[in-house]
Design an enzyme around this catalytic site. Sequence first.
Site, mmCIF file in Angstrom:
data_model
loop_
_atom_site.group_PDB
_atom_site.id
_atom_site.type_symbol
_atom_site.label_atom_id
_atom_site.label_comp_id
_atom_site.label_asym_id
_atom_site.label_seq_id
_atom_site.Cartn_x
_atom_site.Cartn_y
_atom_site.Cartn_z
ATOM 1 N N GLU A 283 3.051 10.602 -7.572
ATOM 2 C CA GLU A 283 3.864 9.385 -7.625
ATOM 3 C C GLU A 283 4.576 9.239 -8.976
ATOM 4 O O GLU A 283 4.571 8.181 -9.584
ATOM 5 C CB GLU A 283 2.999 8.150 -7.344
ATOM 6 C CG GLU A 283 2.385 8.173 -5.963
ATOM 7 C CD GLU A 283 1.574 6.928 -5.610
ATOM 8 O OE1 GLU A 283 1.590 6.550 -4.439
ATOM 9 O OE2 GLU A 283 0.912 6.366 -6.513
ATOM 10 N N ASP A 356 -4.757 6.769 2.311
ATOM 11 C CA ASP A 356 -4.711 5.849 1.180
ATOM 12 C C ASP A 356 -5.420 4.533 1.467
ATOM 13 O O ASP A 356 -4.762 3.533 1.751
ATOM 14 C CB ASP A 356 -3.251 5.578 0.799
ATOM 15 C CG ASP A 356 -3.151 4.846 -0.525
ATOM 16 O OD1 ASP A 356 -4.166 4.730 -1.220
ATOM 17 O OD2 ASP A 356 -2.038 4.381 -0.867
ATOM 18 N N GLU A 384 -6.382 -3.858 -1.288
ATOM 19 C CA GLU A 384 -4.938 -3.617 -1.187
ATOM 20 C C GLU A 384 -4.436 -3.669 0.253
ATOM 21 O O GLU A 384 -3.415 -4.284 0.536
ATOM 22 C CB GLU A 384 -4.613 -2.256 -1.815
ATOM 23 C CG GLU A 384 -3.157 -1.854 -1.660
ATOM 24 C CD GLU A 384 -2.828 -0.533 -2.341
ATOM 25 O OE1 GLU A 384 -3.700 0.048 -3.007
ATOM 26 O OE2 GLU A 384 -1.666 -0.088 -2.194
HETATM 27 C C1 BDP Z 1 -1.927 3.467 -3.908
HETATM 28 C C2 BDP Z 1 -1.477 2.235 -4.589
HETATM 29 C C3 BDP Z 1 -0.832 2.490 -5.915
HETATM 30 C C4 BDP Z 1 -1.730 3.386 -6.738
HETATM 31 C C5 BDP Z 1 -2.022 4.652 -5.982
HETATM 32 C C6 BDP Z 1 -3.064 5.508 -6.687
HETATM 33 O O1 BDP Z 1 -0.554 1.588 -3.735
HETATM 34 O O2 BDP Z 1 -0.632 1.254 -6.542
HETATM 35 O O3 BDP Z 1 -1.151 3.677 -7.966
HETATM 36 O O4 BDP Z 1 -2.553 4.371 -4.730
HETATM 37 O O5 BDP Z 1 -4.217 5.421 -6.277
HETATM 38 O O6 BDP Z 1 -2.897 3.056 -3.000
HETATM 39 O O7 BDP Z 1 -2.754 6.240 -7.605
#
Ligand code: BDP
Length: 695
Positions: A283, A356, A384
């Site tokens: 990301e 996730d 979340e």
């Molecule tokens: C996702 C979240 C994000 C996190 C990412 C992570 O939406 O905010 O940065 O995972 O775990 O679930 O790195």
Amino acid sequence: MIKKNLITLLLTGLSFWGFSMGAHADDGSRLWLQQSSKGDASIYLRTKSTPTTDIAVQELKDGWNGGQVNLEIKKQKGMKRDAFTISSKNGTVTISSPSDIGLLYGAYKLLQLQTVGSATANFSITESPFHDIRLLNHWDNLDGNSERGYAGKSIFWKVQGFPRTIGENATADIRNNPLNNTAYARANASVGINGAVLNNVNASPKVLTTEVLRMASQYANVLRPYGIRVYLAVNFSSPVVVGGLKTADPMDKEVQNWWKNKAKEIYSMIPDFGGFLVKANSEGQPGPMDYGRTHADGANLLARALRPYGGIVMWRAFINNPTDPDRAKQARIEFEHLDGQFLDNVIIQVKNGPIDFQPREPFNALFDALHKTAEMPEFQITQEYLGQANHLAYLGTMWEEFFKEVMTYANYKQNQLRARYNAIAGVANTGTDADWTGHPLAQSNWYAFGRMAWNPDLDAKSIADEWVHLTYPSLDDKQHATLVSMLMRSREAVVDYEMPIGLHHQFGDSHYAPGAWDNRPIRRDWLPVFYNQADANGIGFDRTKATGTDNTSQYNPEFGDMVEDIRTCPDKYLLWFHHVSWNHKCQTGRTVWEELCYRFQNGINEARQLQRDWNSLEGAIDPDIFHDVQVRLMTQTRDAEWWKDGCLLYFQTLHGMSFPDFLEPPTHTLDECKNSRLNVGLYRSPTHEELNKVR
Ligand code: BDP
């Protein structure tokens, strides 16, 4: 006119009084740490005192209502440092452990047994943690915000405090109140949590500046006597951004020296510093692959720097830059071939599921794929994807399900025990809200995480039972049972209205409201339509070997074959692993379309039942907390209705079938659902600052 002013004054006065009295009575800030002592216990320390034994003695003085308690250090072969024994003979209790921290754990345990009602005159228990490293990950940013935090601001970093006043004015005051420093530490120690990563995995390079390290060292000083070590999440580009080097390439000598020197500096300030957590090449975060290197090169670079001091590197397997069309396969693809290349102070940190943190996922196939590398699970305590701080979702049941699966199908225990470091992490749900977790009942998730990190064989029900005893000790048996049952049913209710029969990632932007129709021109694998694959004929993501992405053969055949075969794949994973026609018969005998309708309706019914159950506790729970939860449950039911209408109306546009009779007719149109903006104006409880202002 005068009369009106008088009434206004009276009303203002009353509500001010009511609010401050209520908040004072119970704002939830005491968590499960209720104190009840008459204060006349005799506590004898039969060993040299340390700051940790001082705390143990004080906790017992404050909380123990029985007779004498002896605390003694006793080294026993094969007994873990954190383990302890409590034995009570004719009312005289002895807590023994190989270490002072074990004595503190024993003291908390004794107090818990007292509240639960099982500290009888004669008993003996020995407890030893399964995981050695039991960590909270705080996704807290230095600017005071908390990523995916739904309980206010960061408890560690001040909104105004960074970067403006950092340095000479900086104070490490958790929640702006020195007393609360110990509340956080006590809560963790009382459930055996022994480490905290103080900042977000999307880490600011500034975390490694001397100013921030100085703050971290103040936290370490506060947490140390409670057996809690401090860890930091670091940014792989730190040598460039903070160190001014031209590169962060792990093979570069200067980069290696930079990390070595940084480690030296950290350990000069924090001698028991735990180590680094790293999100790399995911990301948009920088990582070793930017330089044509591997995860192993990157992790080992940091591991070598920390090694002389006993520090560890937790390298995350959440690589969300898919090279494979199925993101569920990514972690195993990225890491399996590197097995054997990591130093033994590196642990690969793996989210429990392969996508996730959805309300229900099968375990990540990376568990049990590495045989020479340590792995640790990462749970998400913050909700979340489970209604955030608005919905009740007790996660003990989810984690119990995970442990059962990995113990049955992925040699979990053996794998953990062969590694040099045996660890587990949970993404914290703490914030500056008075009750720490936003939803008062979400405290149970913090508690349950600690308990299961200590003992993954515990069942969710007994933990819920303990937590209710400790947090709401004045409930009678019937009320107690009602609250435990609410917790136990809550997560399945969320699964029903957010991801029935394995349908996953149907979330709109904020990961809160439904978005099943979402087909914007962005990355495909971020979109609900990618995950539902719904059209006129059918629905579901085909991960089979026969016709799909072949995620199933990443698993050990015992699990992989079971989910591959549509006849043996449990309904709960049906649309996770299979694309099926709308008329496919589920194990319940209903068609997929009927089953989806049935589940969504059930989720709503369950949410309403949670409301009724909670209402039956009125008068038995502090009025502020009662009202707070009541409003949140109302919101939860409202949201469940939107989820049902949004998803089902959208799917209906694809196949045109009618709704079964048992389904409540929709109360919103699809267009309304698309524009619902449910996440706007989320209910939240007052922060400490706001409460202080009212006081
Ligand atoms: C996702 C979240 C994000 C996190 C990412 C992570 O939406 O905010 O940065 O995972 O775990 O679930 O790195």
